[in-house]
Design a protein around this motif. Sequence first.
Motif, PDB file in Angstrom:
ATOM      1  N   ARG A   1      -9.018   7.352  10.309  1.00 58.18           N
ATOM      2  CA  ARG A   1     -10.292   6.664  10.495  1.00 58.18           C
ATOM      3  C   ARG A   1     -11.116   6.620   9.213  1.00 58.18           C
ATOM      4  O   ARG A   1     -12.228   6.104   9.203  1.00 58.18           O
ATOM      5  CB  ARG A   1     -11.080   7.367  11.602  1.00 58.18           C
ATOM      6  CG  ARG A   1     -10.403   7.237  12.963  1.00 58.18           C
ATOM      7  CD  ARG A   1     -11.186   7.899  14.056  1.00 58.18           C
ATOM      8  NE  ARG A   1     -12.513   7.291  14.158  1.00 58.18           N
ATOM      9  CZ  ARG A   1     -13.508   7.781  14.862  1.00 58.18           C
ATOM     10  NH1 ARG A   1     -13.330   8.902  15.534  1.00 58.18           N
ATOM     11  NH2 ARG A   1     -14.668   7.182  14.909  1.00 58.18           N
ATOM     12  N   SER A   2     -10.580   7.165   8.137  1.00 55.70           N
ATOM     13  CA  SER A   2     -11.302   7.237   6.869  1.00 55.70           C
ATOM     14  C   SER A   2     -10.884   6.118   5.921  1.00 55.70           C
ATOM     15  O   SER A   2      -9.796   5.568   6.032  1.00 55.70           O
ATOM     16  CB  SER A   2     -11.017   8.568   6.174  1.00 55.70           C
ATOM     17  OG  SER A   2     -11.388   9.635   6.993  1.00 55.70           O
ATOM     18  N   PHE A   3     -11.749   5.811   4.969  1.00 58.06           N
ATOM     19  CA  PHE A   3     -11.439   4.869   3.907  1.00 58.06           C
ATOM     20  C   PHE A   3     -11.167   5.653   2.638  1.00 58.06           C
ATOM     21  O   PHE A   3     -11.862   6.629   2.336  1.00 58.06           O
ATOM     22  CB  PHE A   3     -12.626   3.932   3.633  1.00 58.06           C
ATOM     23  CG  PHE A   3     -12.873   2.924   4.710  1.00 58.06           C
ATOM     24  CD1 PHE A   3     -12.098   1.789   4.802  1.00 58.06           C
ATOM     25  CD2 PHE A   3     -13.894   3.106   5.620  1.00 58.06           C
ATOM     26  CE1 PHE A   3     -12.334   0.842   5.789  1.00 58.06           C
ATOM     27  CE2 PHE A   3     -14.145   2.180   6.612  1.00 58.06           C
ATOM     28  CZ  PHE A   3     -13.358   1.045   6.693  1.00 58.06           C
ATOM     29  N   ARG A   4     -10.182   5.212   1.882  1.00 56.25           N
ATOM     30  CA  ARG A   4      -9.946   5.731   0.535  1.00 56.25           C
ATOM     31  C   ARG A   4      -9.938   4.526  -0.388  1.00 56.25           C
ATOM     32  O   ARG A   4      -9.409   3.472  -0.053  1.00 56.25           O
ATOM     33  CB  ARG A   4      -8.612   6.471   0.427  1.00 56.25           C
ATOM     34  CG  ARG A   4      -8.547   7.738   1.276  1.00 56.25           C
ATOM     35  CD  ARG A   4      -9.503   8.802   0.761  1.00 56.25           C
ATOM     36  NE  ARG A   4      -9.372  10.051   1.470  1.00 56.25           N
ATOM     37  CZ  ARG A   4     -10.114  10.419   2.493  1.00 56.25           C
ATOM     38  NH1 ARG A   4     -11.036   9.617   2.962  1.00 56.25           N
ATOM     39  NH2 ARG A   4      -9.943  11.588   3.065  1.00 56.25           N
ATOM     40  N   ILE A   5     -10.524   4.688  -1.561  1.00 48.97           N
ATOM     41  CA  ILE A   5     -10.678   3.586  -2.500  1.00 48.97           C
ATOM     42  C   ILE A   5      -9.867   3.892  -3.742  1.00 48.97           C
ATOM     43  O   ILE A   5     -10.058   4.943  -4.366  1.00 48.97           O
ATOM     44  CB  ILE A   5     -12.169   3.376  -2.825  1.00 48.97           C
ATOM     45  CG1 ILE A   5     -12.902   3.048  -1.527  1.00 48.97           C
ATOM     46  CG2 ILE A   5     -12.355   2.282  -3.852  1.00 48.97           C
ATOM     47  CD1 ILE A   5     -14.316   3.467  -1.467  1.00 48.97           C
ATOM     48  N   PRO A   6      -8.957   2.971  -4.121  1.00 51.54           N
ATOM     49  CA  PRO A   6      -8.159   3.198  -5.329  1.00 51.54           C
ATOM     50  C   PRO A   6      -9.052   3.276  -6.571  1.00 51.54           C
ATOM     51  O   PRO A   6      -9.985   2.480  -6.732  1.00 51.54           O
ATOM     52  CB  PRO A   6      -7.254   1.977  -5.404  1.00 51.54           C
ATOM     53  CG  PRO A   6      -7.250   1.403  -4.022  1.00 51.54           C
ATOM     54  CD  PRO A   6      -8.576   1.752  -3.432  1.00 51.54           C
ATOM     55  N   ALA A   7      -8.760   4.218  -7.442  1.00 49.40           N
ATOM     56  CA  ALA A   7      -9.543   4.387  -8.670  1.00 49.40           C
ATOM     57  C   ALA A   7      -9.508   3.121  -9.518  1.00 49.40           C
ATOM     58  O   ALA A   7     -10.498   2.781 -10.164  1.00 49.40           O
ATOM     59  CB  ALA A   7      -9.021   5.584  -9.454  1.00 49.40           C
TER      60      ALA A   7
ATOM     61  N   THR B   1       0.834  -1.199   0.000  1.00 51.08           N
ATOM     62  CA  THR B   1       0.000   0.000   0.000  1.00 51.08           C
ATOM     63  C   THR B   1       0.868   1.249   0.000  1.00 51.08           C
ATOM     64  O   THR B   1       0.627   2.183  -0.751  1.00 51.08           O
ATOM     65  CB  THR B   1      -0.939   0.001   1.218  1.00 51.08           C
ATOM     66  OG1 THR B   1      -1.737  -1.169   1.163  1.00 51.08           O
ATOM     67  CG2 THR B   1      -1.811   1.219   1.238  1.00 51.08           C
ATOM     68  N   GLU B   2       1.898   1.255   0.827  1.00 52.45           N
ATOM     69  CA  GLU B   2       2.767   2.420   0.904  1.00 52.45           C
ATOM     70  C   GLU B   2       3.496   2.649  -0.409  1.00 52.45           C
ATOM     71  O   GLU B   2       3.613   3.782  -0.862  1.00 52.45           O
ATOM     72  CB  GLU B   2       3.765   2.260   2.053  1.00 52.45           C
ATOM     73  CG  GLU B   2       3.128   2.387   3.418  1.00 52.45           C
ATOM     74  CD  GLU B   2       4.093   2.094   4.555  1.00 52.45           C
ATOM     75  OE1 GLU B   2       5.263   1.766   4.283  1.00 52.45           O
ATOM     76  OE2 GLU B   2       3.653   2.199   5.700  1.00 52.45           O
TER      77      GLU B   2
ATOM     78  N   GLY C   1     -15.307  -6.941   1.078  1.00 55.05           N
ATOM     79  CA  GLY C   1     -14.140  -7.261   0.270  1.00 55.05           C
ATOM     80  C   GLY C   1     -14.369  -7.078  -1.222  1.00 55.05           C
ATOM     81  O   GLY C   1     -13.545  -7.497  -2.029  1.00 55.05           O
ATOM     82  N   GLU C   2     -15.471  -6.461  -1.604  1.00 55.96           N
ATOM     83  CA  GLU C   2     -15.775  -6.245  -3.018  1.00 55.96           C
ATOM     84  C   GLU C   2     -15.006  -5.062  -3.600  1.00 55.96           C
ATOM     85  O   GLU C   2     -14.815  -4.986  -4.811  1.00 55.96           O
ATOM     86  CB  GLU C   2     -17.276  -6.020  -3.209  1.00 55.96           C
ATOM     87  CG  GLU C   2     -18.119  -7.210  -2.813  1.00 55.96           C
ATOM     88  CD  GLU C   2     -19.610  -6.911  -2.834  1.00 55.96           C
ATOM     89  OE1 GLU C   2     -20.037  -6.019  -3.590  1.00 55.96           O
ATOM     90  OE2 GLU C   2     -20.342  -7.573  -2.082  1.00 55.96           O
ATOM     91  N   LEU C   3     -14.588  -4.146  -2.750  1.00 51.33           N
ATOM     92  CA  LEU C   3     -13.795  -2.983  -3.164  1.00 51.33           C
ATOM     93  C   LEU C   3     -12.526  -2.936  -2.314  1.00 51.33           C
ATOM     94  O   LEU C   3     -12.603  -2.983  -1.084  1.00 51.33           O
ATOM     95  CB  LEU C   3     -14.564  -1.684  -2.931  1.00 51.33           C
ATOM     96  CG  LEU C   3     -15.486  -1.175  -4.013  1.00 51.33           C
ATOM     97  CD1 LEU C   3     -16.250   0.049  -3.519  1.00 51.33           C
ATOM     98  CD2 LEU C   3     -14.740  -0.854  -5.274  1.00 51.33           C
ATOM     99  N   ALA C   4     -11.389  -2.832  -2.980  1.00 45.65           N
ATOM    100  CA  ALA C   4     -10.137  -2.649  -2.249  1.00 45.65           C
ATOM    101  C   ALA C   4     -10.163  -1.270  -1.594  1.00 45.65           C
ATOM    102  O   ALA C   4     -10.847  -0.361  -2.078  1.00 45.65           O
ATOM    103  CB  ALA C   4      -8.965  -2.752  -3.205  1.00 45.65           C
ATOM    104  N   HIS C   5      -9.454  -1.137  -0.496  1.00 45.78           N
ATOM    105  CA  HIS C   5      -9.451   0.155   0.188  1.00 45.78           C
ATOM    106  C   HIS C   5      -8.156   0.358   0.949  1.00 45.78           C
ATOM    107  O   HIS C   5      -7.394  -0.582   1.164  1.00 45.78           O
ATOM    108  CB  HIS C   5     -10.633   0.256   1.148  1.00 45.78           C
ATOM    109  CG  HIS C   5     -10.523  -0.684   2.310  1.00 45.78           C
ATOM    110  ND1 HIS C   5     -10.819  -2.028   2.199  1.00 45.78           N
ATOM    111  CD2 HIS C   5     -10.121  -0.493   3.584  1.00 45.78           C
ATOM    112  CE1 HIS C   5     -10.621  -2.610   3.369  1.00 45.78           C
ATOM    113  NE2 HIS C   5     -10.191  -1.700   4.222  1.00 45.78           N
TER     114      HIS C   5
END
Length: 66
Positions: free
Chosen positions: A51-57, A8-9, A42-46
């Motif tokens: 405390r927030s979620f970010r979702i890869p485009a 991720t990093e 688990g349907e969307l990677a994140h």
Amino acid sequence: MSLVKQDTESELRAGMELLTVAEVSAMFRVSKMTIYRMVHAGELAHVRVGRSFRIPADSVRAVMGS
């Protein structure tokens, strides 16, 4: 440090585009709760940012394409 965190990093350093839950919900025309459910199922990677979620485009594009 776990492999997932390292991957991720490195992706973040490579300039991966991250979207907010609100942005993704607007793209899919569903509620934010539906996006949270997709993330937890688990349907969307994140990525967690505090405390927030970010979702890869790329993850959004993959779901839209299927």
